[in-house]
Design an enzyme around this catalytic site. Structure first.
Site, PDB file in Angstrom:
ATOM      1  N   LYS A 107       0.816  -1.214   0.000  1.00 21.57           N
ATOM      2  CA  LYS A 107       0.000   0.000   0.000  1.00 21.57           C
ATOM      3  C   LYS A 107       0.852   1.267   0.000  1.00 21.57           C
ATOM      4  O   LYS A 107       0.352   2.351  -0.266  1.00 21.57           O
ATOM      5  CB  LYS A 107      -0.958  -0.008   1.179  1.00 21.57           C
ATOM      6  CG  LYS A 107      -2.048  -1.065   1.027  1.00 21.57           C
ATOM      7  CD  LYS A 107      -3.119  -0.927   2.093  1.00 21.57           C
ATOM      8  CE  LYS A 107      -4.285  -1.864   1.858  1.00 21.57           C
ATOM      9  NZ  LYS A 107      -3.932  -3.263   2.165  1.00 21.57           N
TER      10      LYS A 107
HETATM   11  C1  LIG Z   1      -4.669  -4.370   1.623  1.00 20.48           C
HETATM   12  C2  LIG Z   1      -3.938  -5.659   1.582  1.00 20.48           C
HETATM   13  C3  LIG Z   1      -4.319  -6.707   0.725  1.00 20.48           C
HETATM   14  C4  LIG Z   1      -5.556  -6.640  -0.152  1.00 20.48           C
HETATM   15  O1  LIG Z   1      -5.454  -5.725  -1.198  1.00 20.48           O
HETATM   16  P1  LIG Z   1      -6.773  -5.242  -1.958  1.00 20.48           P
HETATM   17  O2  LIG Z   1      -6.310  -4.228  -2.941  1.00 20.48           O
HETATM   18  O3  LIG Z   1      -7.667  -4.652  -0.902  1.00 20.48           O
HETATM   19  O4  LIG Z   1      -7.387  -6.435  -2.597  1.00 20.48           O
HETATM   20  C5  LIG Z   1      -3.535  -7.848   0.684  1.00 20.48           C
HETATM   21  N1  LIG Z   1      -2.454  -7.985   1.490  1.00 20.48           N
HETATM   22  C6  LIG Z   1      -2.072  -7.007   2.331  1.00 20.48           C
HETATM   23  C7  LIG Z   1      -0.887  -7.230   3.194  1.00 20.48           C
HETATM   24  C8  LIG Z   1      -2.783  -5.809   2.414  1.00 20.48           C
HETATM   25  O5  LIG Z   1      -2.400  -4.850   3.262  1.00 20.48           O
END
Ligand SMILES: *Cc1c(COP(=O)(O)O)cnc(C)c1O
Length: 435
Positions: A107
């Site tokens: 993210k």
């Molecule tokens: C947010 C997140 C996901 C999921 O991603 P999406 O875009 O919401 O499908 C998967 N793994 C981790 C570690 C995350 O922080």
């Protein structure tokens, strides 16, 4: 480039408007009017292009002229200034490590890009009082990436609500140890309470008259679109360009995988996609039955994927113009239980010496299951977080204590600041008006 609301195609915005408000006025998600084709030369010469150049070429058509080209180049350079290596785990399975950013989660890319775009728009005078307040509720991972992405970004304050005592120690430090323009509120309640209070704030018109409030979740185009970059980096590092890899993406809100499918729709030559889900299997069921039936989220070890009604799924449907048969050719979905998640963390550590986090583990196993049925295939799973963020599960499965990477070791030595508030909206409102 213009964007339209998926609820009402006549509600149009440019990138700047869409990024500033997050959601369209009718609560629809914004979607690009056309999917720009990636320059063939970028694909042909990808191995000789730098991360910054690739990112710039991919995102430029989506941003249009809302940000000047040289400034946009600086923004993407700051966004992707850490490695995203492709690592071989077995002969047929590769890990795209997305956890080398400042908060050890993928993210970081979306949060950094979004924060710098918003700062640019504030500087351009797009916001009346010259200051934006980003309000987020987090169950752990999102808050850390958003806090870090926005740290010391001018014209922006971030207020993060998290459930007191319910995030991991590393995650809590990532929210509370930064200070400056990052304000953490520990709520005496659950994540759902935090989220409910954020929703209330967004509906509070008298509050919104005083503050320019916006959110920073993956619904925002400025967080969603830059996630396409990883898939280009995966392709750049893939040796056998004649046989494109299958991609397994640990999915919760389906923003990340949707960005991958968008990159493919724009011409990136990758194979099929696997949505790797935990027991929150709304999309797995949908692909089987054709019926979309959201349900309340169940808690699992891969808690960043505990989503019962993934908000970005409507964007995936739009990419495929709601044609289920076409969608099924490009997208599969596999559900993995907590017991399987633990087993695969233990096995991969024992046999390959590679430590998966619970989200990557779901991605690995979904890919392995797919490859069993496709003996000629090879694939990549996205390792979306560093195992140190989920120490309890990983240490129990592997019997090893996880080393703390340098990039967060320093956080442990910082003073942390946060105010504790009861789970009642008045307290949050009061705080927002006076901080
Ligand atoms: C947010 C997140 C996901 C999921 O991603 P999406 O875009 O919401 O499908 C998967 N793994 C981790 C570690 C995350 O922080």
């Amino acid at each position: 480039m213009k964007y339209y609301s998926l609820n009402n195609p006549s509600l149009i915005a440019d990138f700047r408007q869409a990024a500033l408000v997050g959601q369209a006025p009718d609560k629809g998600l914004y979607f690009p009017e056309s999917i720009p084709a990636i320059d063939k030369e970028v694909i042909r010469n990808i191995e000789s292009l730098s991360s910054e150049e690739i990112a710039f070429r991919v995102i430029k058509p989506y941003v249009g002229d809302t940000i000047e080209a040289s400034r946009l180049f600086d923004i993407v350079s700051e966004t992707v200034d850490f490695p995203i290596p492709l690592v071989s785990i077995t002969e047929r399975i590769f890990s795209l490590e997305l956890f080398h950013g400042p908060t050890l989660a993928f993210k970081d890319v979306g949060a950094r890009f979004m924060s710098r775009c918003l700062a640019e728009f504030v500087k351009q005078g797009a916001v009346d009082n010259g200051r934006v307040v980003v309000l987020v509720a987090t169950s752990g991972d999102t808050g850390g990436a958003v806090a870090n992405g926005f740290l010391d970004v001018e014209g922006i304050d971030v207020v993060i609500l998290f459930p007191k005592g319910k995030v991991s120690p590393v995650q809590e430090l990532q929210l509370t140890a930064l200070g400056h323009n990052i304000h953490a509120l520990a709520v005496e309640g659950t994540f759902d309470d935090c989220q409910a209070m954020v929703k209330e704030a967004f509906m509070d018109l008298s509050l919104k008259q005083k503050l320019y409030l916006t959110s920073a979740n993956s619904i925002n185009v400025a967080r969603w679109l830059p996630q396409q970059f990883y898939y280009f980096y995966a392709y750049k590092q893939w040796k056998d360009k004649e046989q494109p890899p299958v991609l397994s993406v640990p999915s919760g809100n389906f923003g990340n995988i949707c960005a991958g499918l968008l990159a493919v729709a724009g011409g990136l030559p990758l194979g099929a996609f696997i949505a790797a889900c935990n027991v929150n299997d709304t999309v797995v069921q949908f692909l089987q039955s054709g019926k979309y039936e959201p349900k309340p989220a169940l808690p699992t070890y891969s808690n960043a994927m505990d989503v019962g009604n993934p908000s970005n799924f409507v964007r995936i449907l739009e990419i495929f113009r709601n044609k289920l048969d076409v969608l099924r050719q490009h997208l599969m979905a596999i559900s993995i239980s907590d017991a399987e998640t633990c087993d695969v963390i233990a096995r991969v550590y024992r046999e390959q010496g590679y430590m998966l986090d619970p989200h990557g583990a779901v991605g690995f196993l979904a890919l392995e299951k797919y490859l069993l049925a496709h003996p000629q295939g090879k694939g990549i799973f996205l390792e979306t977080a560093h195992p140190v963020k989920f120490p309890e599960v990983v240490e129990a499965a592997t019997g090893r204590v996880i080393d703390i990477p340098d990039s967060i070791g320093y956080l442990m030595k910082q003073q942390s600041y946060c105010r504790t508030v009861p789970a009642q909206y008045e307290y949050v409102r009061e705080y927002l008006l006076n901080f």
